[in-house]
Design a protein around this motif. Structure first.
Motif, mmCIF file in Angstrom:
data_model
loop_
_atom_site.group_PDB
_atom_site.id
_atom_site.type_symbol
_atom_site.label_atom_id
_atom_site.label_comp_id
_atom_site.label_asym_id
_atom_site.label_seq_id
_atom_site.Cartn_x
_atom_site.Cartn_y
_atom_site.Cartn_z
ATOM 1 N N ASN A 86 0.871 -1.169 0.000
ATOM 2 C CA ASN A 86 0.000 0.000 0.000
ATOM 3 C C ASN A 86 0.907 1.217 0.000
ATOM 4 O O ASN A 86 1.799 1.328 0.839
ATOM 5 N N VAL A 87 0.675 2.128 -0.962
ATOM 6 C CA VAL A 87 1.525 3.302 -1.097
ATOM 7 C C VAL A 87 0.688 4.575 -1.115
ATOM 8 O O VAL A 87 -0.506 4.551 -1.399
ATOM 9 N N VAL A 88 1.354 5.714 -0.810
ATOM 10 C CA VAL A 88 0.746 7.031 -0.839
ATOM 11 C C VAL A 88 1.465 7.844 -1.906
ATOM 12 O O VAL A 88 2.698 7.825 -1.973
ATOM 13 N N VAL A 89 0.703 8.565 -2.747
ATOM 14 C CA VAL A 89 1.291 9.415 -3.784
ATOM 15 C C VAL A 89 1.733 10.718 -3.131
ATOM 16 O O VAL A 89 0.954 11.367 -2.421
ATOM 17 N N GLY B 171 9.899 7.647 -7.259
ATOM 18 C CA GLY B 171 10.136 8.727 -6.301
ATOM 19 C C GLY B 171 8.892 9.494 -5.914
ATOM 20 O O GLY B 171 8.908 10.260 -4.947
ATOM 21 N N LYS B 172 7.804 9.316 -6.656
ATOM 22 C CA LYS B 172 6.562 10.029 -6.349
ATOM 23 C C LYS B 172 5.662 9.267 -5.386
ATOM 24 O O LYS B 172 4.607 9.762 -5.007
ATOM 25 N N VAL B 173 6.069 8.057 -5.006
ATOM 26 C CA VAL B 173 5.262 7.270 -4.073
ATOM 27 C C VAL B 173 6.102 6.855 -2.872
ATOM 28 O O VAL B 173 7.324 6.721 -2.970
ATOM 29 N N ALA B 174 5.424 6.673 -1.729
ATOM 30 C CA ALA B 174 6.086 6.186 -0.517
ATOM 31 C C ALA B 174 5.196 5.124 0.096
ATOM 32 O O ALA B 174 3.969 5.186 -0.016
ATOM 33 N N VAL B 175 5.807 4.176 0.763
ATOM 34 C CA VAL B 175 5.055 3.108 1.422
ATOM 35 C C VAL B 175 4.204 3.719 2.530
ATOM 36 O O VAL B 175 4.654 4.592 3.267
ATOM 37 N N ALA B 176 2.941 3.270 2.631
ATOM 38 C CA ALA B 176 2.048 3.737 3.688
ATOM 39 C C ALA B 176 2.379 2.996 4.980
ATOM 40 O O ALA B 176 2.522 1.778 4.988
#
Length: 106
Positions: A11-14, A69-74
């Motif tokens: 699950n990732v956050v933009v 680089g535009k997403v990070a793990v939630a």
């Protein structure tokens, strides 16, 4: 390109762009291109002509690749974006959320 800390099924956050703040599940990771496809995020459309394969034609919507680089793990605890580090627990290498210390997998 360095090894990606984002895997299929995460699950990732933009973090930036038109879909900033949206969350989704990673469906595909392309480490050589440095891109990731997230379900329901960065949706592109194509107008398709009727063909033998698709006699109806119409507008086709699909999730387009976006830069890693535009997403990070939630974070599993809060759902907010977090960085990821690797730790060894019980002789296994596991991914850990930096903010909360929660194990992401395994």
């Amino acid at each position: 390109m360095a090894s990606a800390k984002i895997k299929k099924g995460d699950n990732v956050v933009v973090l930036s762009g038109k879909d900033k703040g949206q969350t989704g599940t990673v469906t595909k990771v392309m480490p050589k291109e440095g891109k990731v496809i997230v379900e329901g995020v960065n949706v592109a459309t194509r107008h398709r002509k009727p063909s033998q394969v698709n006699p109806q034609g119409g507008i086709e919507r699909f999730a387009a690749p976006m830069p890693l680089g535009k997403v990070a793990v939630a974070d599993p605890k809060t759902g907010k974006p977090t960085r990821v580090r690797f730790e060894e627990k019980d002789g296994k290498k596991v991914r850990v959320a930096v903010k909360s210390g929660e194990t992401i997998d395994g």
